[in-house]
Write an enzyme that holds these catalytic residues in place. Structure first.
Site, PDB file in Angstrom:
ATOM      1  N   HIS A 131     -15.955  14.331  19.990  1.00  0.00           N
ATOM      2  CA  HIS A 131     -15.081  12.685  19.583  1.00  0.00           C
ATOM      3  C   HIS A 131     -15.324  11.969  21.235  1.00  0.00           C
ATOM      4  CE1 HIS A 131     -12.649  15.167  16.960  1.00  0.00           C
ATOM      5  NE2 HIS A 131     -12.602  15.812  17.319  1.00  0.00           N
ATOM      6  N   HIS A 159     -17.436  20.338   9.568  1.00  0.00           N
ATOM      7  CA  HIS A 159     -15.785  19.695   9.721  1.00  0.00           C
ATOM      8  C   HIS A 159     -16.878  18.483  10.430  1.00  0.00           C
ATOM      9  CE1 HIS A 159     -11.883  19.406  11.459  1.00  0.00           C
ATOM     10  NE2 HIS A 159     -12.648  19.505  12.632  1.00  0.00           N
ATOM     11  N   HIS A 165      -7.926  14.521  11.685  1.00  0.00           N
ATOM     12  CA  HIS A 165      -8.036  14.842  10.166  1.00  0.00           C
ATOM     13  C   HIS A 165      -7.039  14.042   9.529  1.00  0.00           C
ATOM     14  CE1 HIS A 165      -9.213  18.177  12.798  1.00  0.00           C
ATOM     15  NE2 HIS A 165      -9.907  17.852  12.739  1.00  0.00           N
ATOM     16  N   ASP A 208     -14.783  14.604  11.280  1.00  0.00           N
ATOM     17  CA  ASP A 208     -14.803  14.236  12.303  1.00  0.00           C
ATOM     18  C   ASP A 208     -14.720  12.905  12.548  1.00  0.00           C
ATOM     19  OD1 ASP A 208     -12.489  16.225  13.088  1.00  0.00           O
ATOM     20  OD2 ASP A 208     -14.330  17.086  15.005  1.00  0.00           O
TER      21      ASP A 208
HETATM   22 ZN   LIG Z   1     -11.610  18.226  13.777  1.00  0.00          ZN
END
Ligand SMILES: [Zn+2]
Length: 283
Positions: free
Chosen positions: A263, A236, A79, A240
């Protein structure tokens, strides 16, 4: 100089609870020299070992992105890195007195405010770009990402959950300091209610609360103040992506098309880009 590298005008500080460890963490964003990139220094460890914000330093992608330099680890870097990259900070030295930056409200917004407070200064070195020449495609299970040639940095993202209220969300935008601050930076971390107990039993999310996450349960949203965007979840995920792909260590000109990203997918793509960068520098 046209399109010069930038760093912060002055150091800025912030403190708050870290998500996984639950301890109070202090972070200082400092200016750094041209070509230094982003480096995180663990000031609580002897010698304040620096951890380079680079895809080669990633050691874990479960829930968050963790980088390390030997025993010096830094969790949940995405972030703050997203805010730095999107606002145009090429070089910064981040001091942290623990293994994780403050989670704040689970978004990048506090870091955007911090960087804006510091201001930016141009440096005497040109920016480096990775320009996609031919498509790069990766997939991990249902998650897929492709990079296509584009003169700008654009992201198109689709998410889908088995929760009726979420179903499918899609958004496409060009990443600029303005669009990031307005359209992505406020989007918060979220999780499924069913994920909470297993994460806690692993000793994670000790600092987790409705102050810094949106929870979904049985198709309903559990949140302190409703949603900040109707499609906060896809936003969001895009935030990311910006953070994870900044781990290539330079700027990106590409159209990123992401389906159900996370991720592991993002970091795999960052590492694939790094292989192209290495090959290009050896050629
Ligand atoms: Zn995040």
């Amino acid at each position: 100089m046209d399109d010069a590298q930038q760093t912060l005008k002055r150091p800025v500080r912030y403190s708050g609870i870290a998500l996984h460890t639950g301890v109070r963490a202090h972070v200082t964003l400092n200016p750094a020299p041209a070509n230094a990139g982003v480096v995180i220094r663990r000031t609580d460890l002897a010698g304040a070992p620096p951890v380079r914000a680079h895809a080669s330093q990633v050691i874990d992608v479960m829930r968050a992105t963790t980088i390390a330099n030997g025993p010096a680890r830094v969790h949940t870097v995405e972030h703050v890195l997203a805010a730095l990259h999107a606002l145009g900070v090429d070089n910064a030295a981040i001091d942290m007195d623990g293994p994780e930056p403050p989670i704040a409200d689970g978004s990048s917004a506090p870091y955007v405010a911090l960087i804006q407070e510091a201001g930016l200064v141009a440096q005497d070195a040109p920016r480096r770009y990775f320009e996609v020449k031919e498509p790069i495609f990766i997939e991990r299970g249902e998650s897929k990402m492709v990079l296509l040639p584009d003169p700008q940095y654009r992201i198109s993202c689709t998410v889908k959950y088995n929760a009726t209220i979420l179903d499918t969300q899609y958004l496409s935008l060009t990443v600029t300091p303005e669009t990031f601050a307005r359209d992505l930076s406020l989007a918060r971390t979220f999780c499924l209610y069913e994920e909470i107990a297993p994460l806690m039993s692993k000793g994670l999310i000790r600092g987790g609360s409705l102050d810094n996450a949106v929870v979904m349960k049985d198709g309903a949203i559990i949140s302190k103040d409703g949603l900040r965007y109707n499609d906060e979840f896809v936003r969001h995920k895009m935030l990311d992506i910006v953070g994870d792909l900044s781990l290539i260590g330079c700027r990106l000109r590409a159209q990123v098309i992401a389906i159900k990203p996370g991720h592991p997918l993002n970091v795999t793509m960052a590492q694939a880009i790094c292989q192209h960068l290495t090959a290009a520098s050896l050629a």
